[in-house]
Write a protein that holds these residues in place. Structure first.
Motif, mmCIF file in Angstrom:
data_model
loop_
_atom_site.group_PDB
_atom_site.id
_atom_site.type_symbol
_atom_site.label_atom_id
_atom_site.label_comp_id
_atom_site.label_asym_id
_atom_site.label_seq_id
_atom_site.Cartn_x
_atom_site.Cartn_y
_atom_site.Cartn_z
ATOM 1 N N GLY A 46 0.785 -1.225 0.000
ATOM 2 C CA GLY A 46 0.000 0.000 0.000
ATOM 3 C C GLY A 46 0.819 1.277 0.000
ATOM 4 N N THR A 47 2.134 1.162 0.159
ATOM 5 C CA THR A 47 2.990 2.345 0.171
ATOM 6 C C THR A 47 3.089 2.953 -1.224
ATOM 7 N N SER A 48 2.935 4.263 -1.318
ATOM 8 C CA SER A 48 3.133 4.980 -2.583
ATOM 9 C C SER A 48 4.607 5.323 -2.728
ATOM 10 N N LEU A 49 5.101 5.304 -3.963
ATOM 11 C CA LEU A 49 6.506 5.583 -4.206
ATOM 12 C C LEU A 49 6.703 6.096 -5.620
ATOM 13 N N ALA A 50 7.899 6.586 -5.862
ATOM 14 C CA ALA A 50 8.342 6.932 -7.209
ATOM 15 C C ALA A 50 9.441 5.946 -7.551
ATOM 16 N N VAL A 51 9.421 5.448 -8.780
ATOM 17 C CA VAL A 51 10.444 4.502 -9.209
ATOM 18 C C VAL A 51 11.096 5.012 -10.481
ATOM 19 N N LYS A 52 12.403 4.826 -10.551
ATOM 20 C CA LYS A 52 13.170 5.149 -11.748
ATOM 21 C C LYS A 52 13.983 3.909 -12.090
ATOM 22 N N ILE A 53 13.772 3.372 -13.293
ATOM 23 C CA ILE A 53 14.475 2.164 -13.739
ATOM 24 C C ILE A 53 15.456 2.560 -14.836
ATOM 25 N N MET A 54 16.704 2.105 -14.692
ATOM 26 C CA MET A 54 17.737 2.391 -15.675
ATOM 27 C C MET A 54 18.153 1.080 -16.344
ATOM 28 N N ASN A 55 18.125 1.093 -17.690
ATOM 29 C CA ASN A 55 18.477 -0.106 -18.448
ATOM 30 C C ASN A 55 18.886 0.307 -19.854
ATOM 31 N N GLN A 56 19.975 -0.231 -20.337
ATOM 32 C CA GLN A 56 20.433 -0.022 -21.709
ATOM 33 C C GLN A 56 20.561 1.456 -22.071
ATOM 34 N N GLY A 57 20.996 2.265 -21.125
ATOM 35 C CA GLY A 57 21.177 3.682 -21.382
ATOM 36 C C GLY A 57 19.888 4.487 -21.401
ATOM 37 N N ASN A 58 18.758 3.866 -21.112
ATOM 38 C CA ASN A 58 17.471 4.548 -21.072
ATOM 39 C C ASN A 58 16.932 4.574 -19.648
ATOM 40 N N VAL A 59 16.008 5.491 -19.415
ATOM 41 C CA VAL A 59 15.400 5.631 -18.092
ATOM 42 C C VAL A 59 13.885 5.581 -18.231
ATOM 43 N N PHE A 60 13.257 4.858 -17.311
ATOM 44 C CA PHE A 60 11.800 4.808 -17.184
ATOM 45 C C PHE A 60 11.472 5.323 -15.791
ATOM 46 N N ALA A 61 10.481 6.196 -15.681
ATOM 47 C CA ALA A 61 10.081 6.719 -14.374
ATOM 48 C C ALA A 61 8.566 6.694 -14.259
ATOM 49 N N ALA A 62 8.081 6.435 -13.054
ATOM 50 C CA ALA A 62 6.641 6.392 -12.810
ATOM 51 C C ALA A 62 6.372 6.539 -11.322
ATOM 52 N N THR A 63 5.153 6.897 -11.002
ATOM 53 C CA THR A 63 4.700 6.745 -9.629
ATOM 54 C C THR A 63 4.145 5.331 -9.533
ATOM 55 N N ALA A 64 4.150 4.772 -8.340
ATOM 56 C CA ALA A 64 3.743 3.377 -8.186
ATOM 57 C C ALA A 64 3.225 3.136 -6.780
ATOM 58 N N MET A 65 2.701 1.924 -6.580
ATOM 59 C CA MET A 65 2.247 1.493 -5.266
ATOM 60 C C MET A 65 2.700 0.054 -5.037
ATOM 61 N N VAL A 66 3.097 -0.231 -3.813
ATOM 62 C CA VAL A 66 3.494 -1.593 -3.452
ATOM 63 C C VAL A 66 2.226 -2.449 -3.357
ATOM 64 N N VAL A 67 2.173 -3.540 -4.149
ATOM 65 C CA VAL A 67 0.998 -4.411 -4.111
ATOM 66 C C VAL A 67 1.243 -5.664 -3.269
ATOM 67 N N TYR A 68 2.503 -6.049 -3.124
ATOM 68 C CA TYR A 68 2.836 -7.112 -2.172
ATOM 69 C C TYR A 68 4.290 -6.981 -1.777
ATOM 70 N N SER A 69 4.601 -7.466 -0.593
ATOM 71 C CA SER A 69 5.931 -7.338 -0.031
ATOM 72 C C SER A 69 6.369 -8.686 0.528
ATOM 73 N N GLN A 70 7.601 -9.079 0.231
ATOM 74 C CA GLN A 70 8.155 -10.330 0.735
ATOM 75 C C GLN A 70 9.406 -9.990 1.553
ATOM 76 N N PRO A 71 9.332 -10.124 2.877
ATOM 77 C CA PRO A 71 10.476 -9.763 3.730
ATOM 78 C C PRO A 71 11.771 -10.395 3.238
ATOM 79 N N ASP A 72 12.840 -9.597 3.236
ATOM 80 C CA ASP A 72 14.193 -10.008 2.843
ATOM 81 C C ASP A 72 14.334 -10.348 1.367
ATOM 82 N N LEU A 73 13.255 -10.286 0.568
ATOM 83 C CA LEU A 73 13.338 -10.605 -0.856
ATOM 84 C C LEU A 73 13.071 -9.391 -1.737
ATOM 85 N N GLY A 74 11.948 -8.733 -1.488
ATOM 86 C CA GLY A 74 11.615 -7.597 -2.325
ATOM 87 C C GLY A 74 10.127 -7.330 -2.326
#
Length: 106
Positions: A46-74
């Motif tokens: 349920g946490t709101s966040l901003a995410v920026k993904i970097m790959n192959q010299g390009n950047v993707f950015a978005a606002t997002a929300m956590v839909v599930y959380s796995q302790p110690d994994l991601g």
């Protein structure tokens, strides 16, 4: 219940910002509507966040929300607001991942 769209294995780095704190994570799965971020300290569902993904010299950015959380994994996040410029970057990455997997493109 099945997924709306396929997920693709992906290796990319990401920056997550929530409540003014920035954290680095790794993207391990990517889809049109979200991704899985590998991090030792996932945020709560349920946490709101901003995410920026970097790959192959390009950047993707978005606002997002956590839909599930796995302790110690991601955490799985759903993209909320994606500007058209970043949507194009995401579509290009997904097309490349589909081709690598041996699927047909539309």
């Amino acid at each position: 219940m099945g997924r709306r769209v396929p997920r693709f294995p992906c290796r990319a780095s990401a920056e997550i910002t929530s409540d003014g704190a920035m954290e680095v994570a790794n993207v391990t799965q990517l889809s049109r509507y979200g991704c899985f971020l590998q991090t030792p300290t996932p945020l709560a569902t349920g946490t709101s966040l901003a995410v920026k993904i970097m790959n192959q010299g390009n950047v993707f950015a978005a606002t997002a929300m956590v839909v599930y959380s796995q302790p110690d994994l991601g955490m799985g996040i759903a993209f909320r607001e994606v500007k058209s410029l970043f949507q194009s970057v995401l579509e290009d990455w997904l097309r490349e991942l589909l081709e690598k997997r041996g699927g047909a493109t539309n």
